[in-house]
Design a protein around this motif. Structure first.
Motif, PDB file in Angstrom:
ATOM      1  N   VAL A  14      53.930  54.531 -24.395  1.00  0.00           N
ATOM      2  CA  VAL A  14      53.631  55.367 -25.563  1.00  0.00           C
ATOM      3  C   VAL A  14      53.572  56.827 -25.142  1.00  0.00           C
ATOM      4  O   VAL A  14      52.834  57.190 -24.217  1.00  0.00           O
ATOM      5  CB  VAL A  14      52.280  54.964 -26.193  1.00  0.00           C
ATOM      6  CG1 VAL A  14      51.942  55.883 -27.357  1.00  0.00           C
ATOM      7  CG2 VAL A  14      52.323  53.511 -26.648  1.00  0.00           C
TER       8      VAL A  14
ATOM      9  N   GLY B 205      46.389  47.212 -18.348  1.00  0.00           N
ATOM     10  CA  GLY B 205      45.930  47.352 -16.964  1.00  0.00           C
ATOM     11  C   GLY B 205      44.497  47.830 -16.791  1.00  0.00           C
ATOM     12  O   GLY B 205      44.208  48.527 -15.832  1.00  0.00           O
TER      13      GLY B 205
ATOM     14  N   ARG C 126      47.924  54.109 -30.191  1.00  0.00           N
ATOM     15  CA  ARG C 126      48.593  53.412 -29.080  1.00  0.00           C
ATOM     16  C   ARG C 126      48.548  51.891 -29.288  1.00  0.00           C
ATOM     17  O   ARG C 126      49.552  51.211 -29.139  1.00  0.00           O
ATOM     18  CB  ARG C 126      47.901  53.803 -27.775  1.00  0.00           C
ATOM     19  CG  ARG C 126      48.459  53.121 -26.551  1.00  0.00           C
ATOM     20  CD  ARG C 126      47.990  53.807 -25.278  1.00  0.00           C
ATOM     21  NE  ARG C 126      46.576  53.632 -24.995  1.00  0.00           N
ATOM     22  CZ  ARG C 126      45.668  54.593 -25.021  1.00  0.00           C
ATOM     23  NH1 ARG C 126      46.006  55.822 -25.338  1.00  0.00           N
ATOM     24  NH2 ARG C 126      44.412  54.337 -24.737  1.00  0.00           N
TER      25      ARG C 126
ATOM     26  N   GLY D 219      51.843  47.085 -21.366  1.00  0.00           N
ATOM     27  CA  GLY D 219      51.582  48.492 -21.687  1.00  0.00           C
ATOM     28  C   GLY D 219      51.683  49.283 -20.399  1.00  0.00           C
ATOM     29  O   GLY D 219      50.835  49.137 -19.516  1.00  0.00           O
TER      30      GLY D 219
ATOM     31  N   ARG E 252      34.789  59.969 -21.017  1.00  0.00           N
ATOM     32  CA  ARG E 252      35.372  58.990 -20.106  1.00  0.00           C
ATOM     33  C   ARG E 252      35.575  59.591 -18.711  1.00  0.00           C
ATOM     34  O   ARG E 252      35.281  58.958 -17.696  1.00  0.00           O
ATOM     35  CB  ARG E 252      36.693  58.547 -20.728  1.00  0.00           C
ATOM     36  CG  ARG E 252      37.596  57.734 -19.905  1.00  0.00           C
ATOM     37  CD  ARG E 252      37.093  56.300 -19.886  1.00  0.00           C
ATOM     38  NE  ARG E 252      38.056  55.509 -19.150  1.00  0.00           N
ATOM     39  CZ  ARG E 252      39.056  54.849 -19.729  1.00  0.00           C
ATOM     40  NH1 ARG E 252      39.194  54.876 -21.020  1.00  0.00           N
ATOM     41  NH2 ARG E 252      39.896  54.165 -19.007  1.00  0.00           N
TER      42      ARG E 252
ATOM     43  N   ARG F 219      44.013  56.300 -28.975  1.00  0.00           N
ATOM     44  CA  ARG F 219      43.864  54.899 -28.580  1.00  0.00           C
ATOM     45  C   ARG F 219      44.247  53.972 -29.732  1.00  0.00           C
ATOM     46  O   ARG F 219      44.983  52.996 -29.529  1.00  0.00           O
ATOM     47  CB  ARG F 219      42.413  54.672 -28.165  1.00  0.00           C
ATOM     48  CG  ARG F 219      42.114  53.293 -27.724  1.00  0.00           C
ATOM     49  CD  ARG F 219      40.690  53.229 -27.186  1.00  0.00           C
ATOM     50  NE  ARG F 219      40.446  51.925 -26.617  1.00  0.00           N
ATOM     51  CZ  ARG F 219      40.037  50.875 -27.319  1.00  0.00           C
ATOM     52  NH1 ARG F 219      39.825  50.989 -28.612  1.00  0.00           N
ATOM     53  NH2 ARG F 219      39.849  49.722 -26.733  1.00  0.00           N
TER      54      ARG F 219
HETATM   55  N1  LIG Z   1      50.652  55.824 -22.836  1.00  0.00           N
HETATM   56  C1  LIG Z   1      50.555  54.518 -22.619  1.00  0.00           C
HETATM   57  N2  LIG Z   1      51.618  53.725 -22.825  1.00  0.00           N
HETATM   58  C2  LIG Z   1      51.545  52.382 -22.610  1.00  0.00           C
HETATM   59  N3  LIG Z   1      50.435  51.765 -22.197  1.00  0.00           N
HETATM   60  C3  LIG Z   1      49.343  52.503 -21.988  1.00  0.00           C
HETATM   61  C4  LIG Z   1      49.325  53.910 -22.184  1.00  0.00           C
HETATM   62  N4  LIG Z   1      48.091  54.374 -21.881  1.00  0.00           N
HETATM   63  C5  LIG Z   1      47.361  53.301 -21.519  1.00  0.00           C
HETATM   64  N5  LIG Z   1      48.104  52.170 -21.569  1.00  0.00           N
HETATM   65  C6  LIG Z   1      47.688  50.799 -21.218  1.00  0.00           C
HETATM   66  O1  LIG Z   1      46.290  50.674 -21.401  1.00  0.00           O
HETATM   67  C7  LIG Z   1      45.662  50.431 -20.131  1.00  0.00           C
HETATM   68  C8  LIG Z   1      44.335  51.143 -20.086  1.00  0.00           C
HETATM   69  O2  LIG Z   1      44.529  52.523 -20.105  1.00  0.00           O
HETATM   70  P1  LIG Z   1      43.390  53.490 -20.540  1.00  0.00           P
HETATM   71  O3  LIG Z   1      42.168  53.126 -19.762  1.00  0.00           O
HETATM   72  O4  LIG Z   1      43.903  54.874 -20.470  1.00  0.00           O
HETATM   73  O5  LIG Z   1      43.322  53.002 -22.019  1.00  0.00           O
HETATM   74  P2  LIG Z   1      42.210  53.049 -23.084  1.00  0.00           P
HETATM   75  O6  LIG Z   1      42.767  52.186 -24.177  1.00  0.00           O
HETATM   76  O7  LIG Z   1      41.874  54.462 -23.332  1.00  0.00           O
HETATM   77  O8  LIG Z   1      40.996  52.368 -22.453  1.00  0.00           O
HETATM   78  P3  LIG Z   1      39.759  52.013 -23.311  1.00  0.00           P
HETATM   79  O9  LIG Z   1      40.136  50.705 -23.954  1.00  0.00           O
HETATM   80  O10 LIG Z   1      38.722  51.866 -22.242  1.00  0.00           O
HETATM   81  O11 LIG Z   1      39.552  53.123 -24.292  1.00  0.00           O
HETATM   82  C9  LIG Z   1      46.673  50.910 -19.105  1.00  0.00           C
HETATM   83  O12 LIG Z   1      46.487  50.288 -17.850  1.00  0.00           O
HETATM   84  C10 LIG Z   1      47.979  50.518 -19.755  1.00  0.00           C
HETATM   85  O13 LIG Z   1      48.232  49.131 -19.591  1.00  0.00           O
END
Ligand SMILES: Nc1ncnc2c1ncn2[C@@H]1O[C@H](COP(=O)(O)OP(=O)(O)OP(=O)(O)O)[C@@H](O)[C@H]1O
Length: 403
Positions: free
Chosen positions: A54, A121, A102, A24, A196, A99
């Protein structure tokens, strides 16, 4: 950093696998570090890397960010694909909806490419932020280093691996800067309207200590002919919640007071039948049996699935069904069993009475009924997802499975 990262990948990924590794990749610093580390590891082992980006369509500049992310991933040596969230955007709860969308997009694209593992990540800072948000009353869960994709049914068979969960965000950025890298900063990360971003800002002012990840022990579980689950009465709340989720085929596990009440009734040794979150739970001396609740149909779930000839779909979150060379509609067998052919009626007798009405039945254009579970000819194929999902949800599958 590289050694820690490699140790996690060696532990979780199947030796010798040649299927692509999905990543991702948002274009931000955390996932740029992830992509670079993943490429270094995978290229040395002859494994292709597929970067998935995404575009949530929430910012007018997002199409440009996505194009830049794809170009960057390709320049580094990955295959790259853009995915777009086209669904309706809610007026409140946008981060949670984005989320969920995604996760579904990433998991579906990973599966389509033949990948069983999707790398994300998340860092130690994400865990600290989640803890801070929980302390302020939110239900944000801790990102885990390994587990099934939370998207269902899109994420069936796909595992999420977070190899950077012990790394601090600043250390990753320092590492990238040393290599002359630049990356995108998402303005939403600094938008203090979001909980957040507030947690992130508060933590930036403190020296925080990262606790180690909690371990969940694997349960002793029996499967009742693949279509129902049986747990010992002493099963943990996590296991009971997973059993409800997987037996019912739903997307949200039960939690809170109702789950606690069920767990304590199970521990008490009382004989009872209860329903929770789409599951029927029958508790007796032998343990607790979890089956899809047949009466749920009126409210949600158990709705028909229309398949075109040859099409594959998931019915009721429990069965992956592939139509033969004719269109078909999948419905619950309850109410249709009297129309089954004689050999299938006979085969149905081997199933527990509570399971029969919630098995899938295929209804053809002329109203003919057959069940892909009972039919011997196998023209309509069905795969039961209950067991595989439960094993993934409770940590029984702790390494990349073979395809
Ligand atoms: N737009 C995107 N496209 C692809 N991968 C993404 C995208 N946004 C986030 N990710 C992946 O998700 C990881 C975590 O990002 P982020 O902390 O913004 O996500 P999150 O799902 O909101 O976190 P949480 O699970 O804490 O809600 C990133 O390091 C990346 O690997």
């Amino acid at each position: 950093m590289t050694e820690d990262f490699e140790a996690v990948l060696e532990r979780r990924l199947r030796p010798g696998a040649t299927t692509p590794l999905a990543v991702g990749f948002s274009g931000g610093g955390d996932s740029l570090a992830l992509l670079r580390l993943a490429l270094a590891w995978a290229v040395a082992r002859g494994r292709p890397v597929l970067a998935l980006t995404v575009d949530h369509g929430l910012n007018p500049a997002s199409a440009g960010w996505t194009a830049d992310a794809l170009a960057k991933a390709r320049a580094l040596g990955a295959d790259a694909r853009a995915l777009r969230w086209t669904g309706d955007k809610p007026s409140t709860g946008v981060p949670a909806a984005a989320r969920a969308a995604r996760h579904a997009l990433l998991a579906a694209a990973a599966r389509e490419a033949g990948a069983r593992v999707l790398l994300l990540g998340h860092t130690a800072d994400d865990r600290l932020e989640a803890a801070r948000m929980r302390a302020e009353g939110s239900t944000t869960s801790d990102p885990r280093s390994w587990g099934p994709s939370p998207a269902w049914p899109e994420g069936r068979g796909v595992f999420v691996l977070r190899p950077l969960l012990d790394a601090r965000r600043q250390a990753l950025r320092d590492w990238l800067s040393e290599q002359g890298e630049t990356w995108l900063e998402d303005p939403a990360n600094d938008d203090l309207r979001f909980a957040r971003a507030r947690a992130r800002a508060a933590l930036a002012r403190e020296d925080a200590v990262v606790a180690s990840e909690a371990r969940v022990s694997a349960p002793t579980v029996a499967f009742e002919g693949e279509h129902a689950l049986r747990l010992p009465r002493a099963a943990s709340a996590v296991q009971v919640a997973a059993a409800c989720l997987c037996a019912a085929g739903t997307t949200t596990p039960p939690r809170g007071e109702r789950l606690e009440r069920l767990v304590s009734r199970l521990r008490s040794g009382e004989t009872f039948t209860a329903t929770l979150a789409g599951a029927r739970i029958v508790a007796d001396e032998a343990g607790a049996l979890f089956v899809r609740e047949a009466g749920e149909g009126g409210r949600s779930g158990l709705s028909p699935l229309v398949l075109a000839a040859g099409e594959t779909g998931v019915w009721d979150g429990r069965y992956e069904v592939t139509a033969s060379d004719a269109p078909t509609t999948i419905r619950p067998l309850g109410g249709l069993a009297s129309r089954l052919p004689a050999d299938e009626s006979q085969a149905l007798k081997a199933f527990a009475a509570s399971v029969r009405p919630v098995l899938p039945a295929a209804v053809d254009a002329l109203g003919g009924v057959s069940s892909p579970i009972l039919a011997g000819d196998g023209t309509i194929r069905a795969r039961v997802l209950i067991r595989e999902r439960f094993e993934a949800a409770t940590g029984l599958i702790d390494q990349e499975p073979a395809t």
